[in-house]
Scaffold this active site. Structure first.
Site, PDB file in Angstrom:
ATOM      1  N   GLY A  16      18.761   0.799 -12.876  1.00  0.00           N
ATOM      2  CA  GLY A  16      18.200   0.571 -14.227  1.00  0.00           C
ATOM      3  C   GLY A  16      17.089   1.432 -14.570  1.00  0.00           C
TER       4      GLY A  16
ATOM      5  N   SER B 153      16.828   4.929 -15.750  1.00  0.00           N
ATOM      6  CA  SER B 153      16.928   5.636 -16.988  1.00  0.00           C
ATOM      7  C   SER B 153      17.050   4.502 -18.123  1.00  0.00           C
ATOM      8  CB  SER B 153      18.510   6.264 -16.841  1.00  0.00           C
ATOM      9  OG  SER B 153      18.424   7.187 -15.917  1.00  0.00           O
TER      10      SER B 153
ATOM     11  N   GLY C 199      14.077   4.088  -7.313  1.00  0.00           N
ATOM     12  CA  GLY C 199      14.966   3.077  -7.191  1.00  0.00           C
ATOM     13  C   GLY C 199      16.462   3.484  -6.669  1.00  0.00           C
ATOM     14  N   LEU C 200      17.342   2.779  -6.295  1.00  0.00           N
ATOM     15  CA  LEU C 200      18.822   3.076  -5.932  1.00  0.00           C
ATOM     16  C   LEU C 200      19.237   3.459  -7.401  1.00  0.00           C
ATOM     17  CD1 LEU C 200      19.779   0.262  -3.597  1.00  0.00           C
ATOM     18  CD2 LEU C 200      19.332   2.649  -2.988  1.00  0.00           C
TER      19      LEU C 200
ATOM     20  N   SER D 154      14.795   9.795  -6.222  1.00  0.00           N
ATOM     21  CA  SER D 154      13.658  10.203  -5.347  1.00  0.00           C
ATOM     22  C   SER D 154      13.639   9.543  -3.927  1.00  0.00           C
ATOM     23  CB  SER D 154      12.189  10.156  -6.010  1.00  0.00           C
ATOM     24  OG  SER D 154      12.013   9.015  -6.887  1.00  0.00           O
TER      25      SER D 154
END
Length: 300
Positions: free
Chosen positions: A135, A137, A130-131, A204
């Site tokens: 959230g 991590s 995700g961007l 990714s």
């Protein structure tokens, strides 16, 4: 009288002492009769004397036959090609992979199923994508802690952390980003093969790179979790101040600003935030753990 020769520590002259023993002395020394073969010459006959090694397991075992595991009902596992395994030999063909030539795969009798049985879980990769600011991590740590409390062994591969070591030589150019994901995918594959639940947490951004990582693992071992949080929400959070720098032109090629993020076409789990509604970390963790439990990853 059967003769067993044993090496004793050197005498005062520096020569090794050879002692010949009769039956009673042999028994006292703990030797057994080796069909007329002298112990000193045992190395010449070691291959003919080797017997299949048996490994006891609690709930059955597996036997390696022609490169495949076969269950043994009595829980004993004879190691096929035991002499090759013991002496570091491999019966496979040499091959070339990438720039590496004349290499061959060295098989080990302890396989992934054995490690999973020991850990009472199934090795897999949970790939959080995700961007920046979505959230990933935070969820990875919360998920790892929750699984740890259940007695499950996990390891987190965090995108920023990996760039402190293994991938410190890579930039954020498109080609380096692909190499970054490839390396992490290979490490994740090793951790899953070790029987761990590997949690990979990184942007990714490119679909083909994530799909390439999926292809590294057996079917069902790659669980893609898309944290679908709108760009404006991530930018409003901006926990690292990166969006602000990107908008100011101080960071080039930043995902979501001047570099694309390609969402998955199909993934195992989507954690979606709509508008101002925010799913709690606890609820997101429950969704992922429920998927793991339902699909048998939390038991061997």
């Amino acid at each position: 009288m059967s003769v067993v020769q044993a090496l004793y520590p050197p005498c005062s002259c520096g020569m090794l002492q050879i002692v010949k023993c009769g039956h009673s002395a042999t028994e006292k020394l703990g030797f057994t009769r080796l069909s007329g073969i002298e112990a000193i010459g045992l190395s010449r006959h070691r291959k003919s004397l080797l017997k299949p090694i048996l490994a006891k397991e609690d709930n059955g075992a597996s036997r390696i036959e022609d490169g495949h595991q076969v269950k043994k009902p009595n829980g004993l596992t004879p190691l096929a090609n035991h002499s090759a395994a013991l002496f570091g030999k491999n019966l496979g063909e040499k091959s070339g992979i990438g720039n590496s030539m004349n290499i061959l795969w060295h098989e080990c009798p302890i396989q992934k199923l054995d490690r999973e049985h020991l850990l009472q879980q199934k090795g897999c990769v949970i790939w959080l994508t995700g961007l920046s600011g979505s959230g990933k991590s935070t969820l990875a740590c919360f998920l790892s802690r929750s699984l740890h409390s259940r007695g499950k062994l996990t390891y987190i591969l965090d995108g920023d952390n990996i760039r402190h070591g293994l991938n410190r030589d890579l930039s954020f150019r498109a080609e380096d980003r692909s190499e970054n994901i490839r390396r992490i995918g290979e490490v994740a594959k090793l951790l899953a093969d070790a029987g761990l639940i590997c949690i990979a947490s990184l942007i990714s951004p490119y679909r083909k790179d994530r799909d390439a990582c999926r292809a590294l693992l057996p079917e069902g071992n790659f669980i893609e979790v898309f944290i679908d949080v709108p760009l404006e929400v991530c930018e409003a959070r901006d926990p690292k101040g990166l969006y602000k720098l990107a908008r100011a032109g101080k960071i080039k090629g930043f995902t979501g600003i001047d570099d694309p993020y390609e969402p998955p076409y199909s993934c195992e789990i989507v954690l979606q935030q709509k508008g101002s509604e925010c799913t709690s970390l606890s609820d997101m963790t429950k969704i992922v753990i429920s998927y793991l439990d339902k699909n048998g990853y939390l038991r061997a």
